[in-house]
Structures are given as structure tokens and as C-alpha cells.
Design an enzyme around this catalytic site. Structure first.
Site, short mmCIF file in Angstrom:
data_model
loop_
_atom_site.label_atom_id
_atom_site.label_comp_id
_atom_site.label_asym_id
_atom_site.label_seq_id
_atom_site.Cartn_x
_atom_site.Cartn_y
_atom_site.Cartn_z
N ASP A 50 1.31 -20.11 -19.92
CA ASP A 50 0.65 -18.92 -19.65
C ASP A 50 -0.42 -18.85 -20.43
OD1 ASP A 50 2.49 -17.71 -21.71
OD2 ASP A 50 1.06 -16.34 -21.41
N HIS A 105 -12.93 -18.54 -10.05
CA HIS A 105 -13.16 -19.73 -10.00
C HIS A 105 -12.26 -20.42 -11.08
CE1 HIS A 105 -15.11 -23.85 -10.74
NE2 HIS A 105 -14.86 -23.33 -11.96
N CYS A 131 -13.33 -23.79 -4.31
CA CYS A 131 -13.03 -22.55 -4.39
C CYS A 131 -14.15 -21.35 -3.69
CB CYS A 131 -12.83 -21.80 -5.88
SG CYS A 131 -14.28 -21.28 -6.59
N GLN A 183 11.96 -20.45 -31.95
CA GLN A 183 10.98 -20.38 -33.19
C GLN A 183 11.11 -21.30 -34.20
OE1 GLN A 183 8.35 -18.40 -33.24
NE2 GLN A 183 8.65 -16.86 -31.49
N ASP A 216 7.13 -10.81 -20.26
CA ASP A 216 7.43 -11.25 -21.81
C ASP A 216 8.34 -9.89 -22.38
OD1 ASP A 216 5.70 -8.89 -22.33
OD2 ASP A 216 4.18 -10.18 -23.50
N SER A 217 8.67 -10.07 -23.60
CA SER A 217 9.59 -9.23 -24.11
C SER A 217 9.04 -7.95 -24.80
CB SER A 217 10.55 -9.80 -25.24
OG SER A 217 9.59 -10.23 -26.65
N GLY A 218 7.60 -7.94 -24.98
CA GLY A 218 6.90 -7.05 -25.85
C GLY A 218 6.79 -7.16 -27.12
N GLY A 219 7.60 -8.13 -27.88
CA GLY A 219 7.58 -8.48 -29.13
C GLY A 219 6.33 -8.98 -29.91
N PHE A 220 5.52 -9.87 -28.86
CA PHE A 220 4.24 -10.43 -29.23
C PHE A 220 3.22 -9.21 -29.41
CE2 PHE A 220 0.17 -12.47 -28.89
CZ PHE A 220 0.45 -13.61 -29.62
N GLY A 276 5.83 -19.49 -31.12
CA GLY A 276 5.08 -19.39 -32.34
C GLY A 276 4.06 -20.72 -32.50
N ASP A 314 11.78 -11.34 -29.56
CA ASP A 314 11.66 -12.26 -30.65
C ASP A 314 10.74 -11.86 -31.66
OD1 ASP A 314 9.49 -13.02 -29.03
OD2 ASP A 314 9.16 -14.97 -29.83
N CYS A 339 -15.71 -28.15 -6.58
CA CYS A 339 -14.87 -27.27 -6.69
C CYS A 339 -14.89 -26.74 -5.21
CB CYS A 339 -14.88 -26.24 -7.72
SG CYS A 339 -13.78 -24.74 -7.46
N CYS A 384 -17.38 -21.18 -5.55
CA CYS A 384 -18.20 -22.26 -5.34
C CYS A 384 -18.77 -22.61 -3.99
CB CYS A 384 -17.70 -23.42 -6.00
SG CYS A 384 -17.14 -23.28 -7.87
#
Ligand SMILES: [Zn+2]
Length: 377
Positions: free
Chosen positions: A267, A336, A307, A190, A93-97, A217, A147, A305, A310
């Protein structure tokens, strides 16, 4: 171009797309869920385990890696892939968030954002150019433009002013991006919950021709039906030959309803974060393993499941480990939850292939105990 999108087919029942994102570190089958590895690790999981569950790509956070251990150190180690021993695609990511959500005393100006580190209070400055410098040093396959993600709710005039600045910042990111042959830079649309502002943002950013577009956003506290309305208005404005990424969304219902509206990438920290307090996503819905009713339950966490967790451990054992604060318990619930979402996305891709995503969605909602868009995690 470092990152390209290949459309395989569109579902006949919905607007969902089956595709592939090609990157320098391999292919991402889409729609895809990206586990989050904030500090150059998906908490408690080894890269080998992520590969066992067939994660095609992970996300890492520019802000955290910039502050600690520093992007210069990671560049010295040979880049983020070598540093963390992950040879598949990485998105940063850009770091902005994080600047907007974690730091104190931030001040936004045209040049960038002044703020104080959440770790030690140091005065720092992040700008489009700095966000590109850090991500170029990390060497991620997909980088995000710097952003501003305005809070929800916010004044119309503020959102308009903010998105216009975000577009100017995106142009500066394009200019500052030093490795366009190795790394693809995505822009972030945005515009809050306003259709006209989303149109403005999408038109301005698509004219700059980025290799991919994110919708930012959203999932910031608004009701889910509003998020879907914005997606329905925004997705058709994005070029069909580029990937579309919905940021910060990871509940099973939102992954399904996002894919149905034409989103390719998602994500979220949700599956890993809730796993750490014993909350799991199962084929029977949400299970909090701390619950007393599992004290003597020697069956698997999720009988449907396949995995590692499980196949090998009981609910009673998981409950004991989580209650005793044992790291192994967190590893097992994390494994899991990630496996569950990645498996669900494999089901989504197969359902698009078979032109039955709406049926798949309805079957999943029934099985999971979801009845409408407002329910869920
Ligand atoms: Zn499992």
C-alpha cells in the site's frame, strides 16, 4: 478463520508468489497493490471508479477515522463498508504509524501511547486494546496489530526494546480482538535494518499464529538496497501459508522488486499524492503534466494506457486543469496513476503465471527508464 491465503504458484525465475487472499468481502488476487483511502475515501475517486480499474482492496486509516467522524458513528452506519459504499475488502492500519508521524508530544509507555490530536490538540491515548476496539467497530476485513515503527536511523538498543514491546502489544491485540470470525488480524514484524532483530521479531510473532504478517519499519528513508536486504532476510522467516504485506511501498520499481522477494500485498499514498500536483506514472516513465512542453500536446497522457483519462483527454487539457487547480484535473491524474499501478500488478501476476517475472521486471525498468534499485520515484 476470516482471512486465509491460497498459494497458486511460485515463479520459477524468482521467489514471487501468485496467490489469493480470501476475505469476508471477497478475494484479493496477489501480488496486489492497495489504494489508500485515508478518510474513508480514496481522494477524488468514487467506489464505482475504483471497481472499473479493478481495485480488489483498499486501505483506510484507523487514526483518522477515530478522530473524525469517530468509530462509534461508523459502527452506527453499519460499519465502514456500508458507510463508504465499498463492498470489497478493506484493510485498516492500527493507527500507530499516524500517532508516531503526525501527533505532537507523544509519550510511549508499556500501556500505550499518550499524544495530542493533530486536529485540535486534544489529549488522547491509543493502546493495543483501543486499536482493536476501533478496528472492530469499523469492521475491516484485515486489521493491523498496534505497533511502534521506530524512526530511521535509530539506536540498536532502542529498536530491540521497541520490537519487544511491539510483540507484547501484538499479544494484547490478539486477546482484545472481539471479532476473529469476521476480521483477520495481521501482526507487524519490526527490527529496523538489523537481521538478528528481524529474526527475533519474526520468530516471536509467528509463534502467535496470526492469519497474516506485515513487514513494517521499511520505506522510512533508508536506501532502497537496504530495504531489499531486509526483505531477503525477513520474508523466508514468515510462514508460506500466510499473506505477506510490505507496508508503505508503492513506487513501480519497489512493487516489482518487492514481489520478486515474495511480498503479496503493498500500500502507498504515492500514486494518489503525486497525482494531486500533476505527477503521473506512465509507460515512458514519470511525467509532470505541469511542464510547459505539454502546453500544446494534444496526445494522450500515456499512449500505451487504456484508462478513462488516456482514452478521453489530452496532455494539454490535463496541464490546463492542474495549473488552474481544477478538481477534475486531480480526478483524471489520480484515476490514471491508480490504473497504471493496478495494471502493472496484473502484468506481474501474469508474469508469475508464465514464469517470466524477471524478464517482465527488466522490460518494465527499460521502458520506464529505470536502471538500478536506487533510481525511481
Ligand atoms: Zn491512463
Amino acid at each position: 478463520m476470516a482471512v486465509t491465503y491460497e498459494l497458486i504458484k511460485t515463479c520459477k525465475q524468482t521467489g514471487a508468489r501468485l496467490g489469493r487472499v480470501h476475505t469476508p468481502h471477497g478475494v484479493i488476487e496477489t501480488p496486489a497493490f492497495m489504494p489508500v483511502g485515508t478518510q474513508a475515501t480514496v481522494k477524488t475517486m468514487s467506489p464505482e471508479e475504483l471497481k472499473q480499474m479493478d481495485a480488489h482492496i483498499i486501505l483506510s486509516n484507523t487514526y483518522h477515522l477515530w478522530l473524525r467522524p469517530g468509530h462509534e458513528l461508523i459502527a452506527k452506519a453499519g460499519g465502514l463498508h456500508r458507510f463508504m459504499n465499498w463492498d470489497r475488502p478493506i484493510l485498516t492500519d492500527s493507527g500507530g504509524f499516524q500517532v508516531f508521524s503526525l501527533s505532537n508530544m507523544r509519550k510511549i509507555r508499556e500501556e500505550g501511547v499518550d499524544f495530542r490530536s493533530h486536529l485540535n490538540g486534544d489529549k488522547l491515548f491509543l493502546s493495543p486494546e483501543k486499536a482493536m476496539e476501533i478496528q472492530n467497530a469499523l469492521g475491516s476485513d484485515i486489521m493491523m496489530a498496534f505497533d511502534e515503527c521506530p524512526p530511521y536511523p535509530a539506536e540498536y538498543d532502542y529498536i530491540k526494546q521497541s520490537l519487544e514491546r511491539t510483540t507484547r502489544w501484538a499479544e494484547r491485540c490478539l486477546k482484545a480482538h472481539a471479532r476473529p470470525g469476521d476480521q483477520g488480524l495481521f501482526a507487524i514484524v519490526q527490527g529496523g535494518m538489523h537481521a538478528d532483530l528481524r529474526r527475533q521479531s519474526a520468530a516471536d510473532l509467528t509463534s502467535l499464529d496470526f492469519p497474516g504478517y506485515a513487514i513494517g519499519g521499511l520505506s522510512v528513508g533508508e536506501p532502497k538496497h537496504l530495504m531489499y536486504e531486509v526483505l531477503e532476510e525477513t520474508v523466508p522467516l514468515l510462514p508460506s501459508n500466510k499473506p505477506r504485506y510490505l507496508m508503505g511501498v508503492g513506487s513501480p520499481d519497489a512493487l516489482l522488486d518487492g514481489a520478486i522477494r515474495g511480498i503479496d500485498m503493498f500500500d502507498c499514498v504515492l500514486p494518489t499524492r503525486i497525482a494531486r500536483n500533476g505527477t503521473t506514472m506512465t509507460s515512458q516513465g514519470r511525467v509532470n503534466i505541469r511542464n510547459a512542453k505539454y502546453t500544446e500536446d494534444f496526445g494522450p497522457l500515456d499512449p500505451e494506457c487504456s484508462c478513462y483519462t488516456c482514452r478521453n483527454y489530452s496532455r494539454a487539457y490535463l496541464r490546463h486543469l492542474i495549473k488552474a487547480d481544477e478538481t477534475f484535473g486531480i480526478r483524471l491524474t489520480t484515476y490514471h496513476n491508480l490504473h497504471f499501478l493496478l495494471e502493472m500488478m496484473r502484468g506481474v501476476r501474469q508474469a508469475i503465471q508464465d514464469d517470466r517475472l524477471l524478464d517482465f521486471r527488466n522490460e518494465f525498468f527499460t521502458m520506464y527508464g529505470l536502471h538500478d534499485n536506487e533510481k525511481g520515484f
